[in-house]
Design a protein around this motif. Structure first.
Motif, short mmCIF file in Angstrom:
data_model
loop_
_atom_site.label_atom_id
_atom_site.label_comp_id
_atom_site.label_asym_id
_atom_site.label_seq_id
_atom_site.Cartn_x
_atom_site.Cartn_y
_atom_site.Cartn_z
N ARG A 147 0.83 -1.20 0.00
CA ARG A 147 0.00 0.00 0.00
C ARG A 147 0.86 1.25 0.00
O ARG A 147 2.08 1.19 0.17
CB ARG A 147 -0.93 -0.01 1.23
CG ARG A 147 -1.92 -1.15 1.22
CD ARG A 147 -2.59 -1.33 2.57
NE ARG A 147 -3.24 -0.14 3.06
CZ ARG A 147 -4.55 0.12 2.96
NH1 ARG A 147 -5.35 -0.76 2.38
NH2 ARG A 147 -5.06 1.23 3.45
N GLU A 148 0.20 2.39 -0.12
CA GLU A 148 0.89 3.69 -0.09
C GLU A 148 0.96 4.26 1.33
O GLU A 148 1.59 5.28 1.55
CB GLU A 148 0.15 4.70 -0.99
CG GLU A 148 0.09 4.27 -2.45
CD GLU A 148 1.46 4.26 -3.10
OE1 GLU A 148 2.26 5.17 -2.83
OE2 GLU A 148 1.73 3.32 -3.86
N ASP A 149 0.28 3.60 2.29
CA ASP A 149 0.23 4.10 3.65
C ASP A 149 0.85 3.10 4.63
O ASP A 149 1.06 1.94 4.29
CB ASP A 149 -1.21 4.44 4.07
CG ASP A 149 -2.16 3.26 3.92
OD1 ASP A 149 -1.87 2.35 3.12
OD2 ASP A 149 -3.20 3.24 4.60
N THR A 150 1.14 3.57 5.83
CA THR A 150 1.66 2.71 6.90
C THR A 150 0.48 2.02 7.57
O THR A 150 -0.57 2.63 7.78
CB THR A 150 2.45 3.55 7.91
OG1 THR A 150 3.58 4.12 7.22
CG2 THR A 150 2.95 2.72 9.07
N ILE A 151 0.67 0.74 7.91
CA ILE A 151 -0.40 -0.04 8.53
C ILE A 151 0.09 -0.70 9.81
O ILE A 151 1.29 -0.94 9.98
CB ILE A 151 -0.95 -1.11 7.55
CG1 ILE A 151 0.17 -2.06 7.09
CG2 ILE A 151 -1.63 -0.44 6.36
CD1 ILE A 151 -0.30 -3.23 6.25
N GLY A 158 -5.06 -1.38 11.00
CA GLY A 158 -5.37 0.03 11.04
C GLY A 158 -4.46 0.75 10.06
O GLY A 158 -3.30 0.36 9.89
N SER A 159 -4.98 1.78 9.41
CA SER A 159 -4.22 2.53 8.41
C SER A 159 -3.83 3.89 8.97
O SER A 159 -4.59 4.51 9.71
CB SER A 159 -5.08 2.72 7.16
OG SER A 159 -4.53 3.71 6.32
N SER A 160 -2.64 4.36 8.58
CA SER A 160 -2.19 5.69 9.00
C SER A 160 -3.08 6.78 8.40
O SER A 160 -3.08 7.91 8.87
CB SER A 160 -0.73 5.93 8.60
OG SER A 160 -0.59 5.87 7.18
N GLU A 161 -3.84 6.42 7.36
CA GLU A 161 -4.76 7.38 6.74
C GLU A 161 -6.14 7.32 7.38
O GLU A 161 -7.06 7.99 6.94
CB GLU A 161 -4.84 7.11 5.23
CG GLU A 161 -3.52 7.36 4.54
CD GLU A 161 -3.57 7.11 3.05
OE1 GLU A 161 -4.59 6.63 2.53
OE2 GLU A 161 -2.56 7.40 2.40
N GLY A 162 -6.29 6.50 8.42
CA GLY A 162 -7.56 6.38 9.13
C GLY A 162 -8.33 5.15 8.70
O GLY A 162 -8.21 4.67 7.58
#
Length: 123
Positions: A37-41, A100-104
């Motif tokens: 993904r493009e985000d931290t999880i 959980g995603s760093s983008e919410g």
């Protein structure tokens, strides 16, 4: 791959930890989680559906994995090893992780179905 997360599984029957004469078989499984993904999880929870050779189903829910709640930045992987005892020489496992995603928000990543099979001489 589910929602940009790949879960890979390798399983090994462990004869030295099994007690066939007592009706106990044991496997270890190695899991690799890859964040594409493009985000931290962050891995929050696990849900396992473990089925033995008699069709008995055991549901296991819990926080994290092996006492950890790993955080994976984009492109990172996380590996762990755990085990599964059964009262039959054959069975299977499958399930999902909740991240959980760093983008919410949260999402689930599927753990693929994999068989647990002892060699014929061990069953």
């Amino acid at each position: 791959m589910t929602d940009g997360v790949t879960v890979r599984v390798a399983v090994t029957y462990m004869p030295e930890q099994s007690r066939v004469e007592a009706g106990k078989w044991f496997w270890v499984y190695h899991i690799r989680i890859e964040n594409h993904r493009e985000d931290t999880i962050r891995l929050l929870t696990r849900h396992w559906r473990i089925t033995d050779g008699r069709g008995m189903i055991n549901i296991v829910d819990g926080e994290g994995v092996v006492g950890e709640s790993p955080v994976l930045a984009p492109g990172q992987t996380y590996d762990y090893v755990s085990g599964c005892p059964l009262a039959t020489p054959h069975g299977s496992m499958e399930g999902f992780y909740t991240f959980g995603s760093s983008e919410g928000g949260t999402f689930e990543a599927r753990i693929p179905f994999f068989p647990l099979a002892a060699p014929a001489e061990a069953g």
